[in-house]
Design an enzyme around this catalytic site. Structure first.
Site, PDB file in Angstrom:
ATOM      1  N   ASP A  42       7.847   4.898  -3.440  1.00  0.00           N
ATOM      2  CA  ASP A  42       7.444   4.982  -1.993  1.00  0.00           C
ATOM      3  C   ASP A  42       8.805   5.234  -1.155  1.00  0.00           C
ATOM      4  O   ASP A  42       8.584   5.897  -0.173  1.00  0.00           O
ATOM      5  CB  ASP A  42       6.599   4.174  -1.471  1.00  0.00           C
ATOM      6  CG  ASP A  42       5.130   3.954  -2.411  1.00  0.00           C
ATOM      7  OD1 ASP A  42       4.642   4.976  -2.649  1.00  0.00           O
ATOM      8  OD2 ASP A  42       4.769   2.876  -2.464  1.00  0.00           O
ATOM      9  N   GLY A  83       0.972  -1.311   0.116  1.00  0.00           N
ATOM     10  CA  GLY A  83       0.039   0.087  -0.075  1.00  0.00           C
ATOM     11  C   GLY A  83       0.886   1.117   0.007  1.00  0.00           C
ATOM     12  O   GLY A  83       1.988   1.342   0.692  1.00  0.00           O
ATOM     13  N   GLY A  88      12.989   7.347 -12.875  1.00  0.00           N
ATOM     14  CA  GLY A  88      13.328   5.844 -12.860  1.00  0.00           C
ATOM     15  C   GLY A  88      15.057   5.955 -12.965  1.00  0.00           C
ATOM     16  O   GLY A  88      15.772   6.537 -11.972  1.00  0.00           O
ATOM     17  N   ALA A 143       1.268   3.060   3.550  1.00  0.00           N
ATOM     18  CA  ALA A 143       2.044   2.106   4.214  1.00  0.00           C
ATOM     19  C   ALA A 143       3.440   1.913   4.002  1.00  0.00           C
ATOM     20  O   ALA A 143       4.407   1.938   4.898  1.00  0.00           O
ATOM     21  CB  ALA A 143       1.441   0.646   4.408  1.00  0.00           C
TER      22      ALA A 143
END
Length: 295
Positions: A246, A39, A214, A42
């Site tokens: 993330d 997620g 990237g 998270a």
């Protein structure tokens, strides 16, 4: 230490590894399957905690087995989960295909995340007390926008990852301090495929933008006349890029919360993301502070 509040999704990632991703109507045989806590919310909370941040997670998990595992994974990393509510029904899931080049395709089923439509008094208080707020778009936009506006009214710096990419209401962008899209999200938001052009369009809506590129690094632009800065990425061999974005945002928040300049913070976060892509999984691949500092 600056506290970091994360309002976002908590999913269980169901990951299949294949030589190449299937095309429309095609079936391919995978070589491995893993179940990994994830997620975007998270993941950012976990990345920030492993990087040394003081983190509170705001969101929801279900009453299924995944919900217990997702909560335990965050708590093991030191994330405060008092505002990670348990609601009846299934937790969120992300169905991920990773190919031999380390690229991925993802389908997210919101589950409990879809119930987070507004903030209660406890959530608003946690946002107001934080130094930074991290947001993504895997929760209903009503809650994301409310959190951003709450943060702005209390002078809390807000970082938004516009993923999964979708049209953003002006009320949300007006309250965002730093927008961190990848190059594809930036193109979708602006209609400009060239990152520098996309960044200039986004600067009309938010004060600062970092576009992640990237293996080509990332581009930082800010209002005020400073020239854009292109940060090269460390040269590594990627095996799975699932958690890289993330990881970058979570560690970037920690560095900014410690008072580092944006160039220094971006460099540190880039090192963390480079470590992440050399490992399989999302949360399982996120590095600890000692590893980032060494890199």
């Amino acid at each position: 230490m600056t506290a970091i509040a994360v309002l976002g999704s908590t999913n269980m990632d169901l990951v299949a590894y294949v030589a190449r991703a299937p095309g429309r109507g095609e079936t391919v045989t995978g070589r491995e399957f893993r179940t990994v806590p994830g997620g975007k919310g998270a993941n950012q909370a976990l990345a920030a905690a492993r990087a040394g941040g003081e983190v509170v997670m705001i969101g929801a998990v279900g009453t299924d087995e995944y919900g217990s595992l997702l909560r335990a994974n965050l708590e093991h990393a030191g994330v405060d989960t008092d505002l990670l509510h348990t609601v009846a029904g299934p937790s969120g899931t992300a169905h991920i295909v990773v190919d031999d080049e380390g690229s991925n395709a993802i389908v997210v089923v919101p589950g409990a995340n879809g119930t987070v439509t507004a903030l209660g008094p406890g959530e608003r208080a946690a946002v107001a007390a934080a130094g930074l707020l991290l947001l993504q778009l895997e929760l209903p936009l009503s809650a994301v926008t409310e959190a951003a506006r709450t943060a702005k009214s209390h002078g809390v710096r807000t970082i938004l990852t516009p993923s999964p990419v979708q049209p953003l209401p002006p009320g949300l962008l007006d309250a965002v301090d730093l927008l961190v899209p990848n190059e594809h999200e930036a193109a979708r938001l602006t209609g400009q495929t060239e990152p520098h052009a996309a960044a200039q369009v986004l600067l009309q809506q938010v004060p600062e933008v970092v576009i992640t590129l990237g293996g080509k690094g990332c581009l930082y632009v800010a209002r005020g006349g400073e020239p854009p800065v292109l940060f090269p990425a460390p040269e590594v061999t990627a095996v799975d890029t699932t958690g890289a974005g993330d990881t970058f945002v979570g560690t970037l928040a920690v560095a900014l919360g410690e008072g580092r300049s944006v160039p220094e913070a971006v460099g540190w976060a880039s090192s963390a993301a480079a470590l992440c892509v050399q490992r399989h999984g999302a949360s399982t691949s996120m590095p600890y502070r000692s590893e980032i500092d060494a890199a």
